[in-house]
Design an enzyme around this catalytic site. Structure first.
Site, PDB file in Angstrom:
ATOM      1  N   ILE A  64       0.850  -1.187   0.000  1.00 35.94           N
ATOM      2  CA  ILE A  64       0.000   0.000   0.000  1.00 35.94           C
ATOM      3  C   ILE A  64       0.889   1.241   0.000  1.00 35.94           C
ATOM      4  CG2 ILE A  64      -1.670   1.293   1.427  1.00 35.94           C
ATOM      5  CD1 ILE A  64      -2.171  -1.626   2.756  1.00 35.94           C
ATOM      6  N   CYS A  65       0.515   2.240  -0.816  1.00 36.89           N
ATOM      7  CA  CYS A  65       1.146   3.558  -0.708  1.00 36.89           C
ATOM      8  C   CYS A  65       0.074   4.601  -0.954  1.00 36.89           C
ATOM      9  CB  CYS A  65       2.345   3.695  -1.648  1.00 36.89           C
ATOM     10  SG  CYS A  65       1.913   3.791  -3.386  1.00 36.89           S
ATOM     11  N   ARG A  66       0.469   5.800  -1.329  1.00 32.01           N
ATOM     12  CA  ARG A  66      -0.523   6.871  -1.492  1.00 32.01           C
ATOM     13  C   ARG A  66      -1.371   6.656  -2.741  1.00 32.01           C
ATOM     14  NH1 ARG A  66      -1.234  11.986  -3.753  1.00 32.01           N
ATOM     15  NH2 ARG A  66       0.560  11.605  -5.078  1.00 32.01           N
ATOM     16  N   MET A  92      -3.936   4.776  -0.998  1.00 30.12           N
ATOM     17  CA  MET A  92      -4.763   5.361   0.053  1.00 30.12           C
ATOM     18  C   MET A  92      -5.664   6.486  -0.477  1.00 30.12           C
ATOM     19  SD  MET A  92      -4.321   3.532   2.696  1.00 30.12           S
ATOM     20  CE  MET A  92      -4.987   4.450   4.104  1.00 30.12           C
TER      21      MET A  92
END
Length: 100
Positions: A64-66, A92
């Site tokens: 997961i990242c932005r 996200m």
């Protein structure tokens, strides 16, 4: 070789069902202060190579990242090392589920 993906909706469904998932958030410290998906482990992208012993080749990890771009790069790197990985599409920015 392509990377397996999971959408934010699919991930929310799995979490609702209580599935035991290995989530890894690769964002920077100041980014995760705004909230992480509950149960996710925070290992910054730049620290992944130093933390390879955290990963188990028998488990699948969801990164997961932005926006999904950095986590995709991490997925390519780890897949090359023989790990089972999946990238959370949209990151996200697309996540509407719970955070803490």
């Amino acid at each position: 070789m392509s990377i397996e993906i999971i959408t934010t909706e699919e991930l929310q469904e799995k979490l609702k069902k209580g599935e035991n998932l290995e989530l890894v958030d690769v964002r920077e410290d100041e980014e995760v202060e705004f909230g992480m998906i509950p149960g996710a482990k925070h290992i910054k992208m730049g620290e992944i190579p130093a933390n390879l012993d955290y990963f188990d080749k028998d488990k699948e990890y969801i990164f997961i990242c932005r926006s999904g771009r950095r986590s995709e790069n991490v997925c390519y790197y780890l897949q090359d090392q023989g790990y089972k990985v999946r990238n959370m599409l949209g990151g996200m920015l697309d996540w509407s589920g719970e955070t803490k």
